[in-house]
Design a protein around this motif. Structure first.
Motif, PDB file in Angstrom:
ATOM      1  N   PRO A 212       0.805  -1.233   0.000  1.00 42.75           N
ATOM      2  CA  PRO A 212       0.000   0.000   0.000  1.00 42.75           C
ATOM      3  C   PRO A 212       0.831   1.272   0.000  1.00 42.75           C
ATOM      4  O   PRO A 212       0.371   2.310  -0.460  1.00 42.75           O
ATOM      5  CB  PRO A 212      -0.821  -0.128   1.289  1.00 42.75           C
ATOM      6  N   THR A 213       2.067   1.193   0.524  1.00 46.92           N
ATOM      7  CA  THR A 213       2.927   2.376   0.591  1.00 46.92           C
ATOM      8  C   THR A 213       3.675   2.631  -0.713  1.00 46.92           C
ATOM      9  O   THR A 213       4.386   3.628  -0.831  1.00 46.92           O
ATOM     10  CB  THR A 213       3.943   2.208   1.718  1.00 46.92           C
ATOM     11  N   THR A 214       3.533   1.740  -1.682  1.00 49.26           N
ATOM     12  CA  THR A 214       4.278   1.863  -2.935  1.00 49.26           C
ATOM     13  C   THR A 214       3.473   2.648  -3.956  1.00 49.26           C
ATOM     14  O   THR A 214       2.308   2.337  -4.217  1.00 49.26           O
ATOM     15  CB  THR A 214       4.598   0.469  -3.505  1.00 49.26           C
ATOM     16  N   ASP A 215       4.103   3.659  -4.532  1.00 44.51           N
ATOM     17  CA  ASP A 215       3.478   4.413  -5.624  1.00 44.51           C
ATOM     18  C   ASP A 215       3.700   3.621  -6.907  1.00 44.51           C
ATOM     19  O   ASP A 215       4.712   3.776  -7.578  1.00 44.51           O
ATOM     20  CB  ASP A 215       4.088   5.809  -5.722  1.00 44.51           C
ATOM     21  N   ASN A 216       2.744   2.763  -7.229  1.00 40.98           N
ATOM     22  CA  ASN A 216       2.971   1.831  -8.332  1.00 40.98           C
ATOM     23  C   ASN A 216       2.542   2.371  -9.683  1.00 40.98           C
ATOM     24  O   ASN A 216       2.738   1.713 -10.698  1.00 40.98           O
ATOM     25  CB  ASN A 216       2.278   0.496  -8.054  1.00 40.98           C
ATOM     26  N   GLY A 217       1.925   3.535  -9.729  1.00 41.26           N
ATOM     27  CA  GLY A 217       1.544   4.122 -11.007  1.00 41.26           C
ATOM     28  C   GLY A 217       0.559   3.291 -11.790  1.00 41.26           C
ATOM     29  O   GLY A 217       0.504   3.379 -13.015  1.00 41.26           O
ATOM     30  N   VAL A 249      -9.101 -12.719   5.890  1.00 43.78           N
ATOM     31  CA  VAL A 249      -8.261 -11.685   6.489  1.00 43.78           C
ATOM     32  C   VAL A 249      -8.476 -11.713   7.995  1.00 43.78           C
ATOM     33  O   VAL A 249      -9.604 -11.496   8.469  1.00 43.78           O
ATOM     34  CB  VAL A 249      -8.587 -10.276   5.942  1.00 43.78           C
ATOM     35  N   ASN A 250      -7.420 -12.017   8.726  1.00 45.42           N
ATOM     36  CA  ASN A 250      -7.467 -12.005  10.187  1.00 45.42           C
ATOM     37  C   ASN A 250      -8.613 -12.867  10.723  1.00 45.42           C
ATOM     38  O   ASN A 250      -9.330 -12.482  11.653  1.00 45.42           O
ATOM     39  CB  ASN A 250      -7.601 -10.564  10.703  1.00 45.42           C
ATOM     40  N   GLU A 290      -9.517  -4.115  -3.495  1.00 49.07           N
ATOM     41  CA  GLU A 290      -9.511  -2.665  -3.340  1.00 49.07           C
ATOM     42  C   GLU A 290      -8.522  -2.217  -2.274  1.00 49.07           C
ATOM     43  O   GLU A 290      -8.024  -3.015  -1.483  1.00 49.07           O
ATOM     44  CB  GLU A 290     -10.925  -2.168  -3.008  1.00 49.07           C
ATOM     45  N   ASP A 291      -8.258  -0.906  -2.252  1.00 49.59           N
ATOM     46  CA  ASP A 291      -7.185  -0.366  -1.417  1.00 49.59           C
ATOM     47  C   ASP A 291      -7.373  -0.668   0.064  1.00 49.59           C
ATOM     48  O   ASP A 291      -6.418  -1.039   0.754  1.00 49.59           O
ATOM     49  CB  ASP A 291      -7.067   1.146  -1.623  1.00 49.59           C
ATOM     50  N   ASP A 292      -8.604  -0.525   0.584  1.00 43.39           N
ATOM     51  CA  ASP A 292      -8.811  -0.766   2.009  1.00 43.39           C
ATOM     52  C   ASP A 292      -8.625  -2.232   2.352  1.00 43.39           C
ATOM     53  O   ASP A 292      -8.057  -2.589   3.399  1.00 43.39           O
ATOM     54  CB  ASP A 292     -10.186  -0.256   2.448  1.00 43.39           C
ATOM     55  N   LEU A 293      -9.077  -3.130   1.471  1.00 42.76           N
ATOM     56  CA  LEU A 293      -8.870  -4.555   1.685  1.00 42.76           C
ATOM     57  C   LEU A 293      -7.391  -4.897   1.551  1.00 42.76           C
ATOM     58  O   LEU A 293      -6.845  -5.693   2.338  1.00 42.76           O
ATOM     59  CB  LEU A 293      -9.703  -5.358   0.694  1.00 42.76           C
ATOM     60  N   LEU A 294      -6.738  -4.319   0.567  1.00 38.65           N
ATOM     61  CA  LEU A 294      -5.309  -4.539   0.376  1.00 38.65           C
ATOM     62  C   LEU A 294      -4.529  -4.129   1.625  1.00 38.65           C
ATOM     63  O   LEU A 294      -3.583  -4.813   2.037  1.00 38.65           O
ATOM     64  CB  LEU A 294      -4.824  -3.753  -0.842  1.00 38.65           C
ATOM     65  N   GLN A 295      -4.914  -3.022   2.251  1.00 41.00           N
ATOM     66  CA  GLN A 295      -4.228  -2.556   3.453  1.00 41.00           C
ATOM     67  C   GLN A 295      -4.366  -3.572   4.590  1.00 41.00           C
ATOM     68  O   GLN A 295      -3.393  -3.879   5.286  1.00 41.00           O
ATOM     69  CB  GLN A 295      -4.799  -1.200   3.896  1.00 41.00           C
ATOM     70  N   ARG A 296      -5.553  -4.135   4.767  1.00 39.13           N
ATOM     71  CA  ARG A 296      -5.762  -5.098   5.841  1.00 39.13           C
ATOM     72  C   ARG A 296      -4.999  -6.403   5.577  1.00 39.13           C
ATOM     73  O   ARG A 296      -4.481  -7.018   6.504  1.00 39.13           O
ATOM     74  CB  ARG A 296      -7.260  -5.376   6.013  1.00 39.13           C
ATOM     75  N   HIS A 301       0.144  -9.592   6.890  1.00 40.19           N
ATOM     76  CA  HIS A 301       1.138 -10.390   6.182  1.00 40.19           C
ATOM     77  C   HIS A 301       2.488 -10.362   6.895  1.00 40.19           C
ATOM     78  O   HIS A 301       2.949  -9.310   7.338  1.00 40.19           O
ATOM     79  CB  HIS A 301       1.297  -9.860   4.750  1.00 40.19           C
ATOM     80  N   ASP A 302       3.127 -11.511   6.993  1.00 36.22           N
ATOM     81  CA  ASP A 302       4.462 -11.641   7.573  1.00 36.22           C
ATOM     82  C   ASP A 302       5.429 -11.994   6.462  1.00 36.22           C
ATOM     83  O   ASP A 302       5.444 -13.129   5.966  1.00 36.22           O
ATOM     84  CB  ASP A 302       4.461 -12.723   8.650  1.00 36.22           C
TER      85      ASP A 302
END
Length: 637
Positions: A212-217, A249-250, A290-296, A301-302
């Motif tokens: 999520p922190t990567t500006d992937n363009g 997820v979790n 989507e972004d919110d799901l990707l963040q969770r 993730h380990d």
């Protein structure tokens, strides 16, 4: 007096069922030798037939209750007299035994009868022989108790003294009490209305997501998970269903979204209508996280351990007559999961407006994006797309840059792998003039058809190439109903590229790195007078355009910046449509119509039957245009 007797075996003994000839299951031989009779003068003496072809026994090994589309082996004995080295046809049928129980002394056509085998015995000598055949249970049986019966020499190609023993018959005295050759099998009674998910396969080895922190363009029209679901049904009441996908997820299942090619957007579910007669439903999916799901997912993730993403698909019946069986409407699977942080490509905060003090020791900059997914079922038709675009910047030393682009399309036809098309472009420019130039190569069907390269101080080049190609890529053998058929398949269509590249203080490449448009075709079949077969196909295999626009300039000054600097930009776009339409095989056979009287089935006329085997009958879910990667910036020197 009842003319036909057979024994129904109790359900507890079904696992030991063995069908054997002459209407019982005790494996005892029955002596049909007629008693000797005194022949009065004037009587016509009975003589052994001088020419005859007959099946004398049919049996199976121990069988459980059979499932639709399962296969079992049947054994049959053939007696030949008066012929040597002959070729003779044999046809096999499944006849519903319950219908024979209900028959009287009036001829009535049998409703539940299925032709399940058609073969030719070649070079059979005189004598007694044992053969075997693998029989596939049709999907459209109603289920229950069936007889396996056979007809040898069904078209009377050989003149015999006795013709009535080529099949069960009311006119052949030894068969008159129902003691004709047959084997017993039991098929599970089908549900009147039941959908079921059979399997799910992904078109990628792993799920690699941008952190999520990567500006992937990357645009929001991305493809995270692609693949297909295989589904089936039982019963005649077909209608609409919905399918949703969830990821774990979790400890909780969370919803994802499917790409809808018709609406060109993401939706919560896939709406799917089952097709009568098609028992191998291919339901493609293209899932976005989507972004919110990707963040969770990222938070859980380990990266120090190998981890899988759990995925499940759930089908829901949308009709009022909802299913009574729903435990076969869910499939769970998993795929290896990785996150890409971008640390090997971009510096942590980007490169814009850096001062000279930061230029010393500045690492080389590599901006790239790849896409590697496959679509479809490899045992039928599958196509894979492997794309890569890269912009490489050298900001210190021999200042310069490099632009590359690659595209490969591979396909599987009946599990045979083929490279349909591959192209690569590599352009570079450096201030010193060393290694400045371009190279390009194109491969079609594993052959290099185009190469071009040039290295000079400056250059400009435009390519525009097109080919029209047709290629047979694989052969396979299928059985359509009871008819064996050989098929060859391949692709026809066009391909090419239209790209302009150059260097004169600015390195650039722009245009369509490639465009490929292939449909799948098939040829094959048989035409033997009483049997015909062929291919029915309207299938788009792939229609893909991969566009590349990249530039890297080396300027002392430019608008808004009066200091020496490098400016650059890269944009990779893809327009994809794969696996849509229909591709199937058909066979027509002129066989016999079966009737019943006194509990005995027998041929009573001719009947034409058509069989369809659809390999694909699917709408494209992969029709989309999206940006793989887009980025621009400046670096001060």
């Amino acid at each position: 007096m009842r003319r036909y007797v057979h024994t129904l075996v109790a359900g507890a003994l079904l696992t030991a069922l063995s069908g054997c000839g002459f209407g019982d299951n005790d494996n005892h031989e029955i002596d049909f030798t007629p008693p000797k009779e005194e022949v009065n003068e004037g009587d016509v003496s009975t003589e052994e037939p001088q020419s005859n072809i007959a099946i004398t026994e049919i049996s199976t090994g121990p069988l459980d209750v059979l499932e639709p589309n399962s296969t079992f082996r049947a054994y049959y004995d053939v007696h030949v007299k008066g012929f040597d080295d002959i070729d003779v046809d044999v046809h096999f049928y499944l006849v519903h035994a319950a219908e024979l129980d209900e028959s009287g002394d009036t001829e009535v056509e049998i409703d539940e009868v299925h032709k399940v085998g058609a073969l030719e015995l070649v070079g059979v000598s005189e004598g007694d022989h044992t053969f075997d055949i693998d029989i596939t249970v049709p999907n459209d049986l109603i289920g229950g108790h069936y007889h396996v019966v056979a007809q040898i020499d069904p078209h009377d190609d050989h003149a015999e003294d006795i013709e009535d023993d080529n099949h069960p018959s009311v006119d052949h005295e030894p068969f008159a009490d129902g003691e004709f050759p047959f084997a017993d099998v039991h098929v599970r009674v089908l549900e009147s209305h039941d959908y079921k998910l059979l399997s799910a396969e992904f078109g990628q080895e792993a799920l690699i997501l941008d952190a999520p922190t990567t500006d992937n363009g990357t645009s929001h029209h991305h493809s995270d998970l692609v693949g297909f679901i295989v589904a089936d049904y039982e019963g005649a009441e077909l209608g609409s269903t919905s399918i949703k996908a969830e990821v774990m997820v979790n400890g909780n299942w969370e919803a994802t979204h499917f790409w809808n090619a018709q609406n060109q957007g993401y939706e919560d579910v896939i709406l799917h209508n089952f097709t009568a007669g098609l028992h191998d439903e291919h339901i493609g999916f293209d899932i976005a996280l989507e972004d919110d799901l990707l963040q969770r997912i990222h938070d859980e993730h380990d990266a120090t351990q190998e981890q899988n993403l759990q995925v499940r698909f759930i089908l829901t019946d949308l009709a009022e007559n909802a299913e009574t069986i729903t435990d076969n409407n869910v499939i769970e699977t998993q795929i290896p999961l990785y996150f890409y942080t971008g640390e090997e490509a971009d510096s942590s905060e980007g490169f814009a407006k850096r001062g000279p003090q930061y230029a010393v020791g500045l690492a080389n900059i590599k901006l790239e994006k790849s896409f590697d997914k496959s679509y479809g079922d490899k045992s039928k038709f599958s196509v894979g797309v492997d794309l890569n675009g890269q912009l490489f910047i050298v900001p210190t030393g021999d200042i310069g840059g490099r632009v590359t682009g690659e595209g490969t399309v591979e396909a599987y036809f009946f599990n045979a792998q083929n490279t349909l098309f591959s192209i690569s472009y590599d352009g570079s420019a450096y201030v010193s003039g060393n290694n400045t130039g371009y190279a390009s190569e194109m491969i079609i069907f594993n052959n290099v058809v185009f190469e071009d390269e040039k290295y000079v101080a400056k250059y400009e080049k435009a390519w525009e190439k097109k080919w029209e190609e047709e290629k047979v890529l694989a052969q396979a053998r299928f059985t359509i109903g009871p008819i064996p058929m050989s098929v060859e398949a391949g692709v026809d269509g066009s391909l090419g590229f239209e790209l302009t590249v150059g260097y004169n203080a600015e390195l650039y490449a722009e245009g369509d790195l490639f465009h490929v448009d292939f449909g799948a075709f098939g040829r094959g079949g048989v035409n033997l007078g009483l049997v015909s077969a062929g291919v029915q196909a309207v299938l788009t295999l792939i229609d893909n355009t991969f566009s590349l626009e990249s530039n890297a300039g080396f300027a002392l000054v430019s608008t808004g910046n009066n200091k020496p600097h490098i400016y650059y930009g890269i944009e990779l776009k893809n327009d994809l449509d794969v696996i849509s339409g229909k591709f199937g095989l058909y066979a027509e056979t002129v066989g016999v119509k079966w009737c019943k009287k006194w509990g005995i089935p027998y041929p009573c006329g001719k009947k034409t039957t058509k069989y369809d085997l659809w390999l694909y009958q699917t709408n494209s879910v992969y029709n989309k245009s999206w940006t793989l990667y887009s980025k621009e910036d400046e670096i001060e020197l």
